[in-house]
Scaffold this active site. Structure first.
Site, PDB file in Angstrom:
ATOM      1  N   GLU A 185      -6.258  -1.828   1.959  1.00  0.00           N
ATOM      2  CA  GLU A 185      -5.471  -2.450   2.104  1.00  0.00           C
ATOM      3  C   GLU A 185      -4.961  -3.620   3.890  1.00  0.00           C
ATOM      4  OE1 GLU A 185      -4.418  -2.931  -2.586  1.00  0.00           O
ATOM      5  OE2 GLU A 185      -2.964  -2.268  -1.070  1.00  0.00           O
TER       6      GLU A 185
HETATM    7  C1  TNX Z   1      -3.064  -1.345  -4.854  1.00  0.00           C
HETATM    8  S1  TNX Z   1      -4.847   1.405  -4.484  1.00  0.00           S
HETATM    9  C2  TNX Z   1      -2.901  -0.543  -4.014  1.00  0.00           C
HETATM   10  C3  TNX Z   1      -0.752   0.261  -4.179  1.00  0.00           C
HETATM   11  C4  TNX Z   1      -0.704  -0.794  -4.847  1.00  0.00           C
HETATM   12  C5  TNX Z   1      -1.871  -0.540  -6.108  1.00  0.00           C
HETATM   13  C6  TNX Z   1      -1.103  -0.905  -7.406  1.00  0.00           C
HETATM   14  C7  TNX Z   1      -3.984   1.058  -3.735  1.00  0.00           C
HETATM   15  C8  TNX Z   1      -5.255   2.319  -2.206  1.00  0.00           C
HETATM   16  N1  TNX Z   1      -3.170   0.082  -2.582  1.00  0.00           N
HETATM   17  O1  TNX Z   1      -0.677  -0.518  -2.768  1.00  0.00           O
HETATM   18  O2  TNX Z   1       0.656  -0.428  -5.535  1.00  0.00           O
HETATM   19  O3  TNX Z   1      -3.274  -1.133  -6.230  1.00  0.00           O
HETATM   20  O4  TNX Z   1      -1.693  -0.416  -8.944  1.00  0.00           O
END
Ligand code: TNX
Length: 485
Positions: free
Chosen positions: A296
């Protein structure tokens, strides 16, 4: 014997069982066998009140170490007849897993923390068992909400019961930096001071972290530390403004948005920072992996993400470790020994599939199956719901080797169940989200594909409810499961 989770490779029940008594001895000769026997004895003495002496003389429970090519690095054989229980394995880990199976064969009262009346029968039969995947993981997010050492150690004990052998600690995120780094003290002096919703936060001293690693090792669990980069770094930026692009320190953050922070990829100090943090983490961590995140990174441009990945991944190797990253890093063509943790929600993942063709191995954490932080249904209270509602049947109803096209067992290092902590602040909340889905994912990771059978699984899982009650685990009474009393 139709109660074991994860289900073994083969189980052959017989009607000649054994029962523990006040004179049962746990026989063990090698140092490995003695260690496993002592750990089992500590667990069983509490509920039985029996002395369960460990020693070399003939005993009703016997642990033996011996080469057996069928069993591999973690397998075991367990035989129960009128003479007693015999567990054999080629390794200490195998004996340990065999001891976990024995605990599940005893009545639920054996899991109680206080002395119970008994009796303590063990059903007769034979078990042959070894895992499908070598990496069976659980992730705990200690950044969104901080969890003290005791809560982590309790989780480790729970993981071991289901033969999970890796604990991935998500140590840093926008809301907090949770591991003391000697060369960069403000990361925790400032960056650990809060958490989601403005609670007090907290962090592990290096000695705390070492005690977590030691507790994990005693349970045959390898700790995988993660420092998430180049995004999810607000706590680090707030502590060291030189890591930002414009040199301005942001405020600490207590919300649950993602994707708004990035390390400066153009400043040399960023790489000195990462190098020094990884050096300390490598020194503190006996296991082979360091996880550097990569998810992300919505505030890092595409070119900057590439620049960062090209420099960050080799730093892990420089400190003698293998890099794990979230699967987004696949698009940067990382070194082939980089392990990618897949958290997508569909098989439409061309960059990850292409990376596998170049030789990268995967840890499978598809978010709509393995994410313990997702709600069970729209009516259950805790958790998020962006990936899916995940009831027990959904967590069970998938296969790691068919989720992505052209990615079979040979490309899969293993399976991991992440527990993100935006909505949870204590062990009851951890329990509610993890049970029964954590044991469910453990079965997906350990048991052979051929054993996959929902009707059989839900009947076995049902027998664990009374065990969790004895252990003080506040589980979700899923209507998918015909819970035993
Ligand atoms: C996505 S999954 C994220 C996290 C959040 C999560 C909550 C991922 C690698 N990153 O930053 O905590 O969703 O479900």
């Amino acid at each position: 014997m139709k109660t074991i989770v994860p289900v073994p490779v083969s189980v052959s029940p017989s009607d000649q069982g054994y029962a523990l008594t006040g004179t049962t001895i746990i026989q063990a000769e090698s140092p490995e066998a003695v260690r496993v026997a002592e750990t089992l004895a500590v667990g069983l003495r509490r509920a039985t009140g029996f002395p369960l002496v460990v020693g070399p003389e003939p005993g009703g429970i016997r642990f033996t170490l011996g080469a057996d090519p069928v069993l591999g690095a973690e397998g075991y054989r367990l035989v129960v007849d009128a003479a007693g229980v015999r567990i054999t394995a080629g390794t200490e880990a195998g004996l340990f897993h065999g001891a976990q199976t024995l605990r599940q064969l005893l009545p639920p009262a054996a899991d109680a923390g206080t002395t119970q009346p008994g009796p303590w029968p063990v059903p007769g039969g034979e078990v042959l068992d070894h895992p499908r995947f070598g990496y069976r993981g659980a992730m705990l997010d200690v950044a969104r909400h901080f969890f003290p050492v005791a809560a982590v150690c309790r989780y480790i004990e729970q993981l071991a019961r289901y033969k999970i052998n890796h604990l991935h600690l998500h140590l840093t995120d926008d809301q907090g930096w949770r591991i003391a780094i000697a060369g960069w003290p403000r990361l925790t002096e400032h960056g650990a001071r809060t958490e989601v919703d403005g609670g007090p936060g907290g962090y592990y001293t290096q000695s705390d972290y070492r005690s977590i690693v030691a507790h994990a090792a005693a349970h045959h669990i390898t700790v995988v530390p993660e420092v998430d980069t180049p995004g999810h770094v607000n706590a680090a930026l707030a502590s060291y403004p030189e890591l930002t692009e414009d040199g301005q320190a942001p405020e600490l953050y207590t919300g649950i948005e993602v994707g708004f922070s990035t390390l400066s990829v153009h400043r040399e100090v960023t790489y000195r920072f990462l190098d020094e943090v990884l050096a300390e983490l490598a020194e503190l961590t006996p296991g082979p992996y360091l996880h550097i995140g990569g998810d992300e990174a919505q505030s890092t441009t595409e070119t900057d993400y590439q620049t960062f990945a090209d420099r960050a991944v080799p730093l892990v190797g420089k400190h003698g470790k293998t890099a794990i990253t979230w699967h987004e890093l696949a698009r940067t063509n990382p070194l082939a020994d980089t392990i990618l943790q897949f958290w997508g929600t569909s098989g439409d993942a061309p960059e990850t599939i292409a990376a596998v063709k170049r030789g990268n191995k995967l840890i499978m954490s598809p978010a709509n199956r393995t994410y313990l932080d997702q709600k069970y249904t729209e009516d259950t209270e805790l958790g998020l719901k962006w990936a899916a509602y995940i009831e027990v049947a959904d967590a069970y109803d998938w296969d790691p080797a068919t989720y992505l096209a052209d990615v079979d067992d040979s490309a899969i290092l293993g399976v991991e169940a992440p527990l993100w902590s935006e909505t949870i602040t204590n062990t009851d909340a951890m329990d509610f989200l993890a049970y029964p889905r954590l044991p469910t994912i453990a079965e997906i990771a350990w048991s052979p594909k051929e054993t996959h059978d929902w009707a059989d699984f839900r009947a076995r899982l049902a027998t664990h409810g009374p065990r969790w009650e004895r252990q003080g685990i506040a589980f979700h009474r899923s209507p998918d499961v015909p819970w035993a009393d």
